[in-house]
Design a protein around this motif. Structure first.
Motif, PDB file in Angstrom:
ATOM      1  N   THR A 139       0.821  -1.221   0.000  1.00 29.48           N
ATOM      2  CA  THR A 139       0.000   0.000   0.000  1.00 29.48           C
ATOM      3  C   THR A 139       0.851   1.266   0.000  1.00 29.48           C
ATOM      4  O   THR A 139       0.345   2.365  -0.246  1.00 29.48           O
ATOM      5  N   VAL A 140       2.149   1.119   0.254  1.00 29.34           N
ATOM      6  CA  VAL A 140       3.025   2.288   0.254  1.00 29.34           C
ATOM      7  C   VAL A 140       3.051   2.949  -1.117  1.00 29.34           C
ATOM      8  O   VAL A 140       3.270   4.168  -1.231  1.00 29.34           O
ATOM      9  N   PHE A 141       2.766   2.170  -2.182  1.00 30.91           N
ATOM     10  CA  PHE A 141       2.765   2.735  -3.531  1.00 30.91           C
ATOM     11  C   PHE A 141       1.582   3.669  -3.747  1.00 30.91           C
ATOM     12  O   PHE A 141       1.652   4.602  -4.548  1.00 30.91           O
ATOM     13  N   GLN A 142       0.456   3.390  -3.050  1.00 31.68           N
ATOM     14  CA  GLN A 142      -0.710   4.259  -3.174  1.00 31.68           C
ATOM     15  C   GLN A 142      -0.640   5.451  -2.210  1.00 31.68           C
ATOM     16  O   GLN A 142      -0.954   6.585  -2.586  1.00 31.68           O
ATOM     17  N   LYS A 143      -0.199   5.186  -0.992  1.00 27.53           N
ATOM     18  CA  LYS A 143      -0.229   6.227   0.025  1.00 27.53           C
ATOM     19  C   LYS A 143       0.981   7.158  -0.009  1.00 27.53           C
ATOM     20  O   LYS A 143       0.857   8.362   0.246  1.00 27.53           O
ATOM     21  N   TYR A 144       2.150   6.591  -0.292  1.00 26.37           N
ATOM     22  CA  TYR A 144       3.365   7.402  -0.230  1.00 26.37           C
ATOM     23  C   TYR A 144       4.257   7.177  -1.461  1.00 26.37           C
ATOM     24  O   TYR A 144       5.428   6.798  -1.344  1.00 26.37           O
ATOM     25  N   PRO A 145       3.730   7.423  -2.626  1.00 25.17           N
ATOM     26  CA  PRO A 145       4.512   7.198  -3.847  1.00 25.17           C
ATOM     27  C   PRO A 145       5.768   8.069  -3.924  1.00 25.17           C
ATOM     28  O   PRO A 145       6.776   7.663  -4.492  1.00 25.17           O
TER      29      PRO A 145
END
Length: 241
Positions: free
Chosen positions: A20-26
């Motif tokens: 989910t880091v790709f969606q929240k903190y790209p």
């Protein structure tokens, strides 16, 4: 191999990070990884079951792709290892795949320049068993490679090889040597005794093993090559300098 490992291969790593880091903190991923290349692993579930291992020239882009391709939904955590650019990267990926054997990887890759040592182990095992048999039953072998005396030419060359001292003893023990003749590559193994094992026969000199390749007298020190510490193949004659 010494020169290969003289510099650090892995320059950075992230392990077991949620996807989910790709969606929240790209922006954080872009800052940390950028377009660097390396090896990555995808995991699924609380037990972090390994799903897939891959090699990528752009780690950030490849991981984002796997959120949309056939692996989408099949992983929720990832690890990545940023590496220096190296000719050994593909080989390293194969090494990891063959050990981990992830279910989603269709191919585990091939170790093209690696010798399958199973045959060598089998041959050594048979040699040990023959020696044990000789001790137990008191066998005396005048020509262990050709006990029935068949094939005079082969028997003569092997007897001559036995009469000489293994010249590679202490030099290339346990190593593989190779020769190229008429466009075809041949490989032999140097036993710890110094004898050269080639095509089911043992030779005490490179020239003896060379005759088995070329079917004529040949300077085996120039024919056979060994792999140096920096990965280069050089003629055995260099060992005599």
């Amino acid at each position: 191999m010494l020169s290969f490992f003289s510099q650090t291969l892995i320059t950075g790593h992230l392990e077991l990070i949620t996807s989910t880091v790709f969606q929240k903190y790209p922006e954080l991923i872009a800052e940390l990884i950028g377009e660097q290349h390396g090896i990555y692993a995808l995991y699924k579930g609380k037990n972090h079951r390994l799903v897939y291992v891959g090699l990528a020239r752009d780690l950030k882009k490849r991981l984002k792709q796997h959120q949309r391709d056939k692996l989408a939904g099949k992983w929720d955590h990832f690890s990545l290892y940023i590496t220096r650019k190296s000719e050994h990267m593909r080989e390293l990926e194969t090494f990891v795949l063959r050990i981990a054997n992830p279910k989603a990887n269709i191919s585990l890759g091939k170790l093209k320049n690696s010798e399958d040592l199973k045959k060598v182990l089998k041959s050594r095992y048979q040699e040990v068993k023959r020696r044990e048999e000789d001790i137990i039953f008191g066998n005396k072998r005048s020509n262990a490679q050709n006990p029935k005396g068949k094939g005079k030419k082969g028997a003569t060359s092997r007897i001559k090889a036995k009469s000489a001292k293994p010249v590679l003893k202490g030099l290339l023990s346990g190593k593989t040597i190779k020769a190229t003749y008429k466009g075809k590559e041949y490989k032999a193994h140097v036993l710890y005794s110094g004898r050269i094992q080639f095509n089911g026969a043992l030779y005490n000199t490179p020239s003896g093993a060379g005759r088995a390749v070329c079917r004529r007298n040949v300077n085996g020190w120039n024919l056979w090559k060994y792999r140096t510490a920096n990965g280069q193949w050089e003629p055995l004659s260099n060992l005599r300098r």
